[in-house]
Design a protein around this motif. Structure first.
Motif, PDB file in Angstrom:
ATOM      1  N   ASN A  39      65.367  -7.615  37.455  1.00  0.00           N
ATOM      2  CA  ASN A  39      66.299  -8.126  38.452  1.00  0.00           C
ATOM      3  C   ASN A  39      67.728  -7.925  37.961  1.00  0.00           C
ATOM      4  O   ASN A  39      68.142  -8.520  36.964  1.00  0.00           O
ATOM      5  CB  ASN A  39      66.034  -9.609  38.708  1.00  0.00           C
ATOM      6  N   THR A  40      68.502  -7.082  38.638  1.00  0.00           N
ATOM      7  CA  THR A  40      69.885  -6.825  38.216  1.00  0.00           C
ATOM      8  C   THR A  40      70.773  -8.049  38.388  1.00  0.00           C
ATOM      9  O   THR A  40      71.874  -8.089  37.837  1.00  0.00           O
ATOM     10  CB  THR A  40      70.486  -5.642  39.002  1.00  0.00           C
ATOM     11  N   LEU A  50      74.100  -7.915  34.388  1.00  0.00           N
ATOM     12  CA  LEU A  50      75.469  -7.635  34.829  1.00  0.00           C
ATOM     13  C   LEU A  50      76.380  -8.771  34.397  1.00  0.00           C
ATOM     14  O   LEU A  50      76.116  -9.940  34.715  1.00  0.00           O
ATOM     15  CB  LEU A  50      75.523  -7.495  36.351  1.00  0.00           C
ATOM     16  N   ASN A  51      77.425  -8.437  33.671  1.00  0.00           N
ATOM     17  CA  ASN A  51      78.389  -9.443  33.229  1.00  0.00           C
ATOM     18  C   ASN A  51      79.784  -8.989  33.659  1.00  0.00           C
ATOM     19  O   ASN A  51      80.272  -7.945  33.222  1.00  0.00           O
ATOM     20  CB  ASN A  51      78.332  -9.614  31.711  1.00  0.00           C
ATOM     21  N   ILE A  52      80.420  -9.760  34.528  1.00  0.00           N
ATOM     22  CA  ILE A  52      81.728  -9.407  35.074  1.00  0.00           C
ATOM     23  C   ILE A  52      82.758 -10.416  34.584  1.00  0.00           C
ATOM     24  O   ILE A  52      82.564 -11.623  34.723  1.00  0.00           O
ATOM     25  CB  ILE A  52      81.700  -9.383  36.612  1.00  0.00           C
ATOM     26  N   ALA A  53      83.846  -9.917  34.000  1.00  0.00           N
ATOM     27  CA  ALA A  53      84.910 -10.786  33.478  1.00  0.00           C
ATOM     28  C   ALA A  53      86.255 -10.306  34.023  1.00  0.00           C
ATOM     29  O   ALA A  53      86.479  -9.110  34.188  1.00  0.00           O
ATOM     30  CB  ALA A  53      84.925 -10.747  31.950  1.00  0.00           C
ATOM     31  N   ALA A 261      74.609  -0.906  41.389  1.00  0.00           N
ATOM     32  CA  ALA A 261      75.755  -0.995  42.302  1.00  0.00           C
ATOM     33  C   ALA A 261      75.620  -2.178  43.253  1.00  0.00           C
ATOM     34  O   ALA A 261      76.582  -2.928  43.481  1.00  0.00           O
ATOM     35  CB  ALA A 261      75.888   0.314  43.086  1.00  0.00           C
ATOM     36  N   LEU A 262      74.419  -2.369  43.803  1.00  0.00           N
ATOM     37  CA  LEU A 262      74.212  -3.488  44.733  1.00  0.00           C
ATOM     38  C   LEU A 262      74.333  -4.827  44.021  1.00  0.00           C
ATOM     39  O   LEU A 262      74.836  -5.805  44.599  1.00  0.00           O
ATOM     40  CB  LEU A 262      72.838  -3.355  45.390  1.00  0.00           C
ATOM     41  N   GLY A 263      73.865  -4.893  42.775  1.00  0.00           N
ATOM     42  CA  GLY A 263      74.028  -6.129  42.013  1.00  0.00           C
ATOM     43  C   GLY A 263      75.496  -6.488  41.819  1.00  0.00           C
ATOM     44  O   GLY A 263      75.888  -7.658  41.925  1.00  0.00           O
ATOM     45  N   ILE A 264      76.311  -5.476  41.526  1.00  0.00           N
ATOM     46  CA  ILE A 264      77.752  -5.698  41.363  1.00  0.00           C
ATOM     47  C   ILE A 264      78.368  -6.169  42.666  1.00  0.00           C
ATOM     48  O   ILE A 264      79.156  -7.122  42.698  1.00  0.00           O
ATOM     49  CB  ILE A 264      78.432  -4.403  40.866  1.00  0.00           C
TER      50      ILE A 264
END
Length: 363
Positions: A39-40, A50-53, A261-264
């Motif tokens: 699971n993304t 996915l880690n977004i900062a 891409a969809l996870g982002i």
């Protein structure tokens, strides 16, 4: 010894002999089987995939699972017994070895190629996702690789940013080859570059590389038509306005691009794209968001359904093969772009699935 007993004994011994022979007879085949799904939107080995900062993110639910295929290694010699078993097993496929490993690639070469494709797919997934959201992403042309013992070896390096060739600005990877081939072999070609180390520092700071230097490479001669070459492959690199890290071990190849891409997109969108549903999928993706075909599609749909997926985002070019055998309870949704996939997820999350473009559906 009674004749019947002797016949049974002879038959048993013959069968045993055939089985033994089958173990030692090697065949030029490899096996594919359903691999794990991830699971993304979740974790893998205790870390977020996915880690977004540096940018606001939003809660997500449900699943956007990328799918994989298990294959026997390039250096593995399959025997006849294994091949027959694979042909008879319902969830496995036995294919000619050269289909999976063309040009006689070794395990090490295949692993390296898969790692490179996986890394590129992550970059393209980030670019496609941000473009889908209307978030600007800057691009630059870089030296992707340098051919060993070529004219450029030792002068140009992977990661160098190519700003100009002979003073002419470079805006796309193909510009480099066009400008180089204007020369004749033996002529000097002047490159204006930002060295790889300086470019890397700029990327870490989320800024455009600045400053440049000029280097000269004497063009060599290509085999065949004899046009001028320098021995590099040009590519594209990007600077993102915030940090997006993708961490997923033991996976290679480009086929997870769409699901990354969809996870982002989901994490950066206030709307919950899945609505709590279990969606899996596959597909390469390019910087423009176009979804491309992948291998092992039937293995991936089986693996997705076994994991609990109800919907499977399927590259349009894989639809015909995927529709040959659809696991019970799984709906194959045809997608050609990240925009198609996003719209499909919005419909699925709302339960408005009647109009979903499905693989195998009559027009």
């Amino acid at each position: 010894m009674p004749r019947r007993t002797a016949t049974m004994l002879a038959s048993t011994l013959m069968l045993f002999a055939l089985l033994c022979a089958g173990v030692f007879i090697k065949v030029p085949y490899s096996e594919m089987s359903p691999g794990p799904t991830v699971n993304t939107l979740g974790d893998s080995h205790g870390e977020p995939v996915l880690n977004i900062a540096g940018r606001k993110t939003y809660p997500t639910s449900g699943h956007l699972n990328m799918t994989t295929v298990r294959v026997t290694g390039a250096d593995y010699d399959m025997n006849l017994v294994e091949a027959v078993y694979g042909w008879l097993a319902g969830d496995n496929i036995v294919v000619p070895h050269e289909n999976l490993y063309p040009d006689g690639k070794t395990d090490a070469e295949s692993t390296q190629e898969n790692a490179e494709e996986f890394s590129q797919s992550q970059q393209s997934a980030k670019v496609a996702a941000l473009k889908q959201l209307g978030i600007p992403v800057s691009a630059r042309v870089i030296v992707s690789s340098v051919v060993k013992a070529s004219p450029a070896d030792g002068t140009l390096h992977a990661g160098d940013v190519v700003k100009a060739v002979d003073g002419a600005p470079v805006t796309a990877p193909e510009d480099v080859a066009k400008l180089v081939t204007k020369h004749k072999p033996g002529e000097p070609v002047e490159f204006t570059i930002v060295p790889a180390a300086d470019a890397a520092e700029a990327v870490k700071a989320n800024r455009e590389p600045t400053g440049s230097t000029k280097v000269t490479v004497t063009a060599g001669k290509a085999e065949g038509d004899g046009h001028a070459i320098v021995g590099i492959r040009a590519g594209t690199d990007h600077t993102f306005p915030f940090t997006i890290d993708i961490k997923l071990a033991d996976v290679g190849g480009p086929s997870a691009g769409l699901m990354f891409a969809l996870g982002i997109v989901d994490k950066l969108t206030p709307e919950d794209l899945t609505g709590g549903t279990f969606v899996a999928g596959t597909g390469t993706i390019d910087d423009a968001g176009k979804v491309g075909p992948i291998g092992g599609i039937q293995m991936k749909t089986i693996g997705a359904r076994q994991a609990g997926a109800e919907y499977f985002l399927t590259p349009a070019e894989n639809c015909a093969a995927a529709a040959v055998h659809v696991p019970d309870g799984l709906t194959l949704v045809k997608v050609s772009t990240i925009g198609d996939a996003t719209q499909a997820l919005q419909k699925i999350s709302k339960g408005d699935t009647a109009g979903l473009p499905q693989c195998g559906a009559k027009p």
